[in-house]
Motif scaffolding. Sequence first.
Motif, short mmCIF file in Angstrom:
data_model
loop_
_atom_site.label_atom_id
_atom_site.label_comp_id
_atom_site.label_asym_id
_atom_site.label_seq_id
_atom_site.Cartn_x
_atom_site.Cartn_y
_atom_site.Cartn_z
N ALA A 163 72.64 -10.71 -30.46
CA ALA A 163 71.28 -10.36 -30.41
C ALA A 163 71.60 -8.70 -30.36
N PHE A 164 73.43 -8.41 -30.00
CA PHE A 164 73.76 -6.80 -30.96
C PHE A 164 74.26 -6.51 -32.10
N ARG A 165 74.57 -7.89 -32.33
CA ARG A 165 73.94 -7.70 -33.97
C ARG A 165 72.92 -7.34 -35.29
N SER A 166 71.94 -8.25 -34.35
CA SER A 166 70.75 -8.25 -35.13
C SER A 166 70.13 -7.58 -35.38
N LYS A 167 70.28 -6.24 -34.22
CA LYS A 167 70.23 -4.54 -33.89
C LYS A 167 68.11 -5.45 -33.61
N LYS A 168 67.96 -5.61 -33.07
CA LYS A 168 66.42 -6.18 -32.40
C LYS A 168 66.99 -6.37 -30.53
N PRO A 169 65.67 -5.81 -30.31
CA PRO A 169 65.60 -6.03 -28.85
C PRO A 169 65.15 -7.15 -28.09
N ILE A 170 66.48 -7.66 -28.34
CA ILE A 170 66.58 -9.83 -27.90
C ILE A 170 67.26 -9.32 -26.56
N THR A 171 66.95 -9.79 -24.85
CA THR A 171 68.14 -9.36 -24.40
C THR A 171 68.26 -10.43 -23.46
N ILE A 172 69.48 -11.30 -23.16
CA ILE A 172 70.52 -12.29 -23.18
C ILE A 172 70.56 -11.97 -21.73
N THR A 173 70.49 -12.84 -21.01
CA THR A 173 70.89 -13.07 -19.28
C THR A 173 71.36 -13.91 -18.81
N ASP A 174 72.14 -13.99 -17.91
CA ASP A 174 73.35 -15.18 -17.37
C ASP A 174 73.09 -14.62 -16.05
N ILE A 175 72.48 -16.03 -15.67
CA ILE A 175 72.25 -16.42 -13.85
C ILE A 175 72.77 -16.73 -14.07
N ARG A 176 73.98 -15.98 -12.34
CA ARG A 176 75.04 -16.99 -12.18
C ARG A 176 74.85 -17.49 -10.70
N PRO A 177 74.65 -18.05 -10.16
CA PRO A 177 74.21 -18.75 -8.28
C PRO A 177 75.18 -18.85 -7.88
N GLY A 178 75.46 -18.62 -6.66
CA GLY A 178 76.73 -19.52 -6.00
C GLY A 178 76.03 -20.86 -5.32
N PHE A 179 75.98 -21.12 -4.11
CA PHE A 179 75.25 -21.78 -3.45
C PHE A 179 73.69 -21.69 -2.94
N VAL A 180 72.76 -21.72 -3.70
CA VAL A 180 71.28 -21.82 -3.08
C VAL A 180 70.63 -22.91 -2.20
N ASP A 181 69.24 -22.72 -1.11
CA ASP A 181 69.17 -23.57 -0.68
C ASP A 181 68.24 -24.64 -1.46
N THR A 182 69.19 -25.49 -2.81
CA THR A 182 67.89 -26.34 -3.22
C THR A 182 68.52 -27.50 -3.63
#
Length: 238
Positions: A163-182
């Motif tokens: 995404a950085f190299r593309s120069k386009k506004p593309i966002t990548i978000t890594d969501i890293r949970p610990g323990f969630v009540d699921t």
Amino acid sequence: MKKAIVIGATSGIGRGIAKILADNGYIVGITGRRTGLLEELKNEKPDSFIVKSFDITDLKETEARLQELVKELGEVDLLFLSSGTGEINGRLIFEIEKMTIDTNVTGFTFIADWIFRFFEKQGFGHFAAVTSVAGIRGSYICPSYNATKAYQINYMESLRQKAFRSKKPITITDIRPGFVDTAMAKGEGLFWVAPIDKAVKQIYKALLSKKQVAYITKRWFLMGILLKIMPEFIYNKI
């Protein structure tokens, strides 16, 4: 009006994110294997949801349904991938390991690649996926789960580089949970187990802030550092 797709919206974090997005004005394409649960969610707010049922391990079906969603939505601002699996498997039953790999590696990669190419063509977009703090180290009781989450973490970093190299506004978000009540929180002696509502609110804030990596809940950031620096002879005894 913004448009989103939530993959894995039948329960847990995915369902919570779908609801909070709809409450904040999004039109949301919701997907999952259990059609009845998706329809229940749609009935809560009929004008906010579009239902498409599929299993991400069926790649042809996945692509077809995603194409349908894109056509109906017109454009996509956010794709949130929450579909994943993992079982305690200390006996190393291969069928269990394969099921985890098929979902967390093959299905995940297919969707990640598909949406990244779509965002490149569209010119913008935000891809977020639920990985796990478990991806930082291995686990003798659920080897494939931790290993596939490590794969996802590294893949998300690779996409951020692209995404950085593309120069386009593309966002990548890594969501890293610990323990969630699921249903994914398995095992005995779990600690720092977050209520689903608290986890979803923190994830939504992370999406709004377009964070690269977000630990859920925030205290798991400290555990992430500890896991990274812990010597193997100590980790092996845990």
